[in-house]
Design an enzyme around this catalytic site. Sequence first.
Site, PDB file in Angstrom:
ATOM      1  N   ASP A 184       1.092  -0.948   0.188  1.00 62.50           N
ATOM      2  CA  ASP A 184       0.089   0.400   0.016  1.00 62.50           C
ATOM      3  C   ASP A 184       1.190   1.125   0.506  1.00 62.50           C
ATOM      4  OD1 ASP A 184      -2.442  -1.312   0.421  1.00 62.50           O
ATOM      5  OD2 ASP A 184      -2.671  -0.876   2.138  1.00 62.50           O
TER       6      ASP A 184
ATOM      7  N   TYR B  47       5.822  -8.282   8.907  1.00 67.61           N
ATOM      8  CA  TYR B  47       5.615  -6.897   8.736  1.00 67.61           C
ATOM      9  C   TYR B  47       5.906  -6.517  10.377  1.00 67.61           C
ATOM     10  CZ  TYR B  47       3.269  -7.850   4.330  1.00 67.61           C
ATOM     11  OH  TYR B  47       2.520  -7.808   2.679  1.00 67.61           O
TER      12      TYR B  47
ATOM     13  N   ASP C 239      -6.000   2.563   8.124  1.00 75.27           N
ATOM     14  CA  ASP C 239      -5.150   3.131   8.317  1.00 75.27           C
ATOM     15  C   ASP C 239      -4.969   4.605   8.379  1.00 75.27           C
ATOM     16  OD1 ASP C 239      -5.500   4.190   5.085  1.00 75.27           O
ATOM     17  OD2 ASP C 239      -3.369   2.719   4.485  1.00 75.27           O
TER      18      ASP C 239
ATOM     19  N   ARG D 297      -3.565  -4.180   7.763  1.00 79.52           N
ATOM     20  CA  ARG D 297      -4.814  -2.730   7.936  1.00 79.52           C
ATOM     21  C   ARG D 297      -6.219  -3.577   8.831  1.00 79.52           C
ATOM     22  NH1 ARG D 297      -6.855   0.230   3.271  1.00 79.52           N
ATOM     23  NH2 ARG D 297      -5.259  -1.742   1.782  1.00 79.52           N
TER      24      ARG D 297
END
Length: 233
Positions: free
Chosen positions: A52, A80, A94, A186
């Site tokens: 993203d 992540y 987000d 997210r």
Amino acid sequence: MTAEDLQSGHIFLLDKPLDWTSFQAVNKMKYKLKREFNLPKKFKIGHAGTLDPRATGLLIVCCGKFTKKIPEIQDAPKEYWTEIKIGVQTESYDTEKPEILHQDIAHITEEAVNTALEKFIGEIDQKPPVFSAIKIDGQRAYNLARAGEEVEMKSRKTTILYIKDVEINFPLVSFTVGCSKGTYIRSLAHDIGHELGVGAYLTQLRRTKIGDYKIEDATSDFLENEFRFENTI
């Protein structure tokens, strides 16, 4: 490195900066490589897994004959570093959208956060965010959402392999998460907030691994005028 080497197949490990789309990063690489090596117009290049715009970190770019490796790399597990803010939400899950639905978190303890995180380890049902690139009737969900249309996202199975290195500094909680292909961090942030009963959204996201490829081996040189060819495979 020669033009023939690139067309035979090469993998670049990029460190994508904040607010760049994966498409922009690939286009930047393509422009630099074509200019430097006088590559043909139809030179093949593509990334192995979207990041993203509000995320940073490892973006794998394959070129030449190695574009055939893209599906294999996309199927690999991901890792992540994640930071979420609890007690508040956003429509995009987000930082793209402003904060809404603030709630008091004075009663939330570190034990409650760790217990909530543990509940997501394993196979879970997850709804992708409406602000995502998933296609609905041929259109990207984020385009429909930004146009103000109602978007119904179907839940899907995904697997959280591990959550570790948890640090809690209310209202912020950070951790490292390993997950299967197709996981939306997210949505994980949003669901953790729902589990806690106070909401949450993703404030920072950095991809650190894809399979055996690591962010430590990635480069941001593709942003500079002179690209160096270390950190490539």
